[in-house]
Design a protein around this motif. Structure first.
Motif, PDB file in Angstrom:
ATOM      1  N   SER A 196      -9.262  11.909  22.314  1.00  0.00           N
ATOM      2  CA  SER A 196      -8.654  12.212  21.022  1.00  0.00           C
ATOM      3  C   SER A 196      -7.867  10.994  20.552  1.00  0.00           C
ATOM      4  O   SER A 196      -7.501  10.128  21.340  1.00  0.00           O
ATOM      5  N   ARG A 197      -7.621  10.923  19.254  1.00  0.00           N
ATOM      6  CA  ARG A 197      -6.889   9.805  18.684  1.00  0.00           C
ATOM      7  C   ARG A 197      -5.515  10.265  18.215  1.00  0.00           C
ATOM      8  O   ARG A 197      -5.187  11.453  18.257  1.00  0.00           O
ATOM      9  N   LYS A 198      -4.728   9.317  17.768  1.00  0.00           N
ATOM     10  CA  LYS A 198      -3.343   9.609  17.404  1.00  0.00           C
ATOM     11  C   LYS A 198      -3.254  10.686  16.340  1.00  0.00           C
ATOM     12  O   LYS A 198      -2.371  11.560  16.377  1.00  0.00           O
ATOM     13  N   LYS A 199      -4.178  10.666  15.372  1.00  0.00           N
ATOM     14  CA  LYS A 199      -4.147  11.663  14.304  1.00  0.00           C
ATOM     15  C   LYS A 199      -4.347  13.069  14.850  1.00  0.00           C
ATOM     16  O   LYS A 199      -3.763  14.034  14.348  1.00  0.00           O
ATOM     17  N   ALA A 200      -5.173  13.198  15.899  1.00  0.00           N
ATOM     18  CA  ALA A 200      -5.412  14.516  16.496  1.00  0.00           C
ATOM     19  C   ALA A 200      -4.141  15.054  17.156  1.00  0.00           C
ATOM     20  O   ALA A 200      -3.845  16.249  17.054  1.00  0.00           O
ATOM     21  N   THR A 201      -3.411  14.194  17.843  1.00  0.00           N
ATOM     22  CA  THR A 201      -2.165  14.645  18.483  1.00  0.00           C
ATOM     23  C   THR A 201      -1.140  15.059  17.445  1.00  0.00           C
ATOM     24  O   THR A 201      -0.355  15.992  17.677  1.00  0.00           O
ATOM     25  N   GLU A 202      -1.140  14.397  16.292  1.00  0.00           N
ATOM     26  CA  GLU A 202      -0.174  14.753  15.247  1.00  0.00           C
ATOM     27  C   GLU A 202      -0.550  16.048  14.545  1.00  0.00           C
ATOM     28  O   GLU A 202       0.302  16.900  14.284  1.00  0.00           O
ATOM     29  N   GLU A 203      -1.851  16.221  14.232  1.00  0.00           N
ATOM     30  CA  GLU A 203      -2.273  17.408  13.488  1.00  0.00           C
ATOM     31  C   GLU A 203      -2.256  18.676  14.334  1.00  0.00           C
ATOM     32  O   GLU A 203      -1.995  19.766  13.830  1.00  0.00           O
ATOM     33  N   TYR A 204      -2.563  18.540  15.632  1.00  0.00           N
ATOM     34  CA  TYR A 204      -2.672  19.719  16.493  1.00  0.00           C
ATOM     35  C   TYR A 204      -1.497  19.836  17.459  1.00  0.00           C
ATOM     36  O   TYR A 204      -1.553  20.612  18.421  1.00  0.00           O
ATOM     37  N   ASN A 205      -0.467  19.045  17.237  1.00  0.00           N
ATOM     38  CA  ASN A 205       0.759  19.113  18.036  1.00  0.00           C
ATOM     39  C   ASN A 205       0.492  18.980  19.533  1.00  0.00           C
ATOM     40  O   ASN A 205       1.086  19.683  20.363  1.00  0.00           O
ATOM     41  N   ALA A 206      -0.424  18.093  19.876  1.00  0.00           N
ATOM     42  CA  ALA A 206      -0.715  17.858  21.288  1.00  0.00           C
ATOM     43  C   ALA A 206       0.354  16.954  21.899  1.00  0.00           C
ATOM     44  O   ALA A 206       0.921  16.083  21.235  1.00  0.00           O
ATOM     45  N   ASP A 207       0.624  17.161  23.174  1.00  0.00           N
ATOM     46  CA  ASP A 207       1.650  16.368  23.846  1.00  0.00           C
ATOM     47  C   ASP A 207       1.198  14.940  24.085  1.00  0.00           C
ATOM     48  O   ASP A 207       1.996  14.009  24.080  1.00  0.00           O
ATOM     49  N   GLN A 208      -0.095  14.761  24.325  1.00  0.00           N
ATOM     50  CA  GLN A 208      -0.609  13.430  24.619  1.00  0.00           C
ATOM     51  C   GLN A 208      -2.089  13.359  24.273  1.00  0.00           C
ATOM     52  O   GLN A 208      -2.717  14.378  23.975  1.00  0.00           O
ATOM     53  N   VAL A 209      -2.631  12.151  24.300  1.00  0.00           N
ATOM     54  CA  VAL A 209      -4.049  11.950  24.035  1.00  0.00           C
ATOM     55  C   VAL A 209      -4.878  12.609  25.140  1.00  0.00           C
ATOM     56  O   VAL A 209      -4.612  12.434  26.325  1.00  0.00           O
ATOM     57  N   GLN A 210      -5.873  13.401  24.742  1.00  0.00           N
ATOM     58  CA  GLN A 210      -6.743  14.084  25.693  1.00  0.00           C
ATOM     59  C   GLN A 210      -7.988  13.247  25.948  1.00  0.00           C
ATOM     60  O   GLN A 210      -8.574  12.696  25.007  1.00  0.00           O
ATOM     61  N   LYS A 211      -8.427  13.173  27.200  1.00  0.00           N
ATOM     62  CA  LYS A 211      -9.590  12.370  27.559  1.00  0.00           C
ATOM     63  C   LYS A 211     -10.530  13.155  28.479  1.00  0.00           C
ATOM     64  O   LYS A 211     -10.082  13.892  29.345  1.00  0.00           O
ATOM     65  N   ILE A 212     -11.820  12.962  28.264  1.00  0.00           N
ATOM     66  CA  ILE A 212     -12.851  13.525  29.134  1.00  0.00           C
ATOM     67  C   ILE A 212     -13.691  12.362  29.654  1.00  0.00           C
ATOM     68  O   ILE A 212     -14.189  11.551  28.874  1.00  0.00           O
ATOM     69  N   HIS A 213     -13.859  12.277  30.970  1.00  0.00           N
ATOM     70  CA  HIS A 213     -14.596  11.182  31.579  1.00  0.00           C
ATOM     71  C   HIS A 213     -15.925  11.699  32.154  1.00  0.00           C
ATOM     72  O   HIS A 213     -15.969  12.751  32.784  1.00  0.00           O
ATOM     73  N   GLU A 214     -16.988  10.949  31.915  1.00  0.00           N
ATOM     74  CA  GLU A 214     -18.292  11.224  32.514  1.00  0.00           C
ATOM     75  C   GLU A 214     -18.734   9.960  33.234  1.00  0.00           C
ATOM     76  O   GLU A 214     -18.954   8.931  32.587  1.00  0.00           O
ATOM     77  N   ASN A 215     -18.878  10.039  34.542  1.00  0.00           N
ATOM     78  CA  ASN A 215     -19.199   8.861  35.347  1.00  0.00           C
ATOM     79  C   ASN A 215     -20.648   8.874  35.816  1.00  0.00           C
ATOM     80  O   ASN A 215     -21.239   9.937  36.028  1.00  0.00           O
ATOM     81  N   TRP A 216     -21.200   7.692  35.972  1.00  0.00           N
ATOM     82  CA  TRP A 216     -22.537   7.488  36.527  1.00  0.00           C
ATOM     83  C   TRP A 216     -23.619   8.212  35.734  1.00  0.00           C
ATOM     84  O   TRP A 216     -24.517   8.837  36.286  1.00  0.00           O
ATOM     85  N   ASN A 217     -23.530   8.136  34.410  1.00  0.00           N
ATOM     86  CA  ASN A 217     -24.605   8.677  33.571  1.00  0.00           C
ATOM     87  C   ASN A 217     -25.844   7.783  33.678  1.00  0.00           C
ATOM     88  O   ASN A 217     -25.728   6.550  33.744  1.00  0.00           O
ATOM     89  N   ILE A 218     -27.001   8.382  33.659  1.00  0.00           N
ATOM     90  CA  ILE A 218     -28.253   7.620  33.725  1.00  0.00           C
ATOM     91  C   ILE A 218     -28.653   7.186  32.313  1.00  0.00           C
ATOM     92  O   ILE A 218     -28.685   7.998  31.389  1.00  0.00           O
ATOM     93  N   ILE A 219     -28.938   5.898  32.130  1.00  0.00           N
ATOM     94  CA  ILE A 219     -29.426   5.392  30.852  1.00  0.00           C
ATOM     95  C   ILE A 219     -30.794   4.743  31.077  1.00  0.00           C
ATOM     96  O   ILE A 219     -31.038   4.137  32.120  1.00  0.00           O
ATOM     97  N   TYR A 220     -31.684   4.858  30.084  1.00  0.00           N
ATOM     98  CA  TYR A 220     -33.059   4.414  30.298  1.00  0.00           C
ATOM     99  C   TYR A 220     -33.735   4.095  28.966  1.00  0.00           C
ATOM    100  O   TYR A 220     -33.328   4.576  27.899  1.00  0.00           O
ATOM    101  N   SER A 221     -34.759   3.283  29.038  1.00  0.00           N
ATOM    102  CA  SER A 221     -35.622   2.992  27.902  1.00  0.00           C
ATOM    103  C   SER A 221     -36.976   2.546  28.440  1.00  0.00           C
ATOM    104  O   SER A 221     -37.049   1.618  29.249  1.00  0.00           O
ATOM    105  N   PHE A 222     -38.049   3.214  28.001  1.00  0.00           N
ATOM    106  CA  PHE A 222     -39.403   2.874  28.407  1.00  0.00           C
ATOM    107  C   PHE A 222     -40.222   2.591  27.149  1.00  0.00           C
ATOM    108  O   PHE A 222     -40.353   3.464  26.283  1.00  0.00           O
ATOM    109  N   SER A 223     -40.762   1.377  27.036  1.00  0.00           N
ATOM    110  CA  SER A 223     -41.479   0.966  25.836  1.00  0.00           C
ATOM    111  C   SER A 223     -42.844   0.389  26.199  1.00  0.00           C
ATOM    112  O   SER A 223     -43.004  -0.250  27.241  1.00  0.00           O
TER     113      SER A 223
END
Length: 242
Positions: free
Chosen positions: A137-164
């Motif tokens: 979330s960004r600063k505007k989200a914390t202000e509009e929704y009265n959040a205590d701090q910036v919220q973060k979700i982490h996704e690790n080791w995602n697979i990325i690929y491209s076959f052409s």
């Protein structure tokens, strides 16, 4: 966000003085026009990037702007890359590290960083790697929704690929190819949501190349239920500065 945008412009412009020092500076620009299930109608984007290759190393930086969009912010993407070419027993490949920033709206943004292995055997191009995603979330989200701090979700080791697959070798004057991938310049999809890309290019002269791409975006293509998500067309130029 203005600070990030100004930094991005500075990085792109900083590449130009290198043109007298390194062998292969390059500038890329494109326009993108399309529609998705969340775009609220037609959207239009433009992007530009600069890169320099010196020996087996290459660095690049690019940014993306929204020209027509439901998003209130114009700046919509930052991309930084650094890569090195290798050749082990006559087997060439490239290892690339990247960082992508995508501010989806005033209240959320996404960052991706990771590594990508690039192989180009004959008529094929194969990219495979991993990424680390953070949705915050960004600063505007914390202000509009009265959040205590910036919220973060982490996704690790995602697979990325491209076959052409391409009709001709990559160094031909013109070419047409078909790709299935979950990565693009400024966004990385979930593994189960690949895009299908029909693309081609034409070498006008030694330093100038034009290209065009037609993308179909799916939702859940590798799941039991497959749905349409969006479509866009992209065209641009690649200029190798003499």
């Amino acid at each position: 966000m203005k600070i990030l945008f100004h930094r991005c412009i500075f990085i792109i412009l900083a590449l130009f003085p290198w043109t007298n020092l390194f062998a292969q500076p390059q500038i890329t620009g494109f326009i993108e026009l399309g529609q998705t299930n969340v775009s609220d109608g037609l959207y239009m984007k433009t992007a530009g990037s600069g890169s320099c290759q010196f020996g087996k190393y290459q660095v690049s930086a690019g940014f993306q702007l929204d020209l027509i969009s439901y998003n209130s912010t114009v700046f919509s993407g930052l991309n930084l890359n650094a890569s090195r070419e290798f050749n082990i027993k006559n087997f060439p490949f490239e290892l690339r590290g990247f960082y992508i920033l995508t501010p989806f709206s005033d209240i959320s943004r996404e960052t991706n960083w990771g590594f990508l292995l690039n192989l180009q055997p004959d008529h094929f191009e194969i990219k495979f790697g991993t990424s680390f995603r953070t949705i915050a979330s960004r600063k505007k989200a914390t202000e509009e929704y009265n959040a205590d701090q910036v919220q973060k979700i982490h996704e690790n080791w995602n697979i990325i690929y491209s076959f052409s697959y391409f009709l001709k070798r990559y160094d031909n004057q013109w070419n047409i190819g078909l790709s299935i991938t979950n990565i693009d310049h400024y966004i990385i999809n979930q593994e189960t949501n690949p895009n299908f890309n029909l693309n081609g290019y034409y070498q006008i002269n030694a330093p100038l190349r034009i290209f065009a791409e037609a993308w179909y975006k799916s939702s859940g293509a590798f799941n039991l239920s497959v749905n349409y998500f969006g479509f866009f067309f992209r065209t641009g130029i690649i200029w190798d500065i003499p």
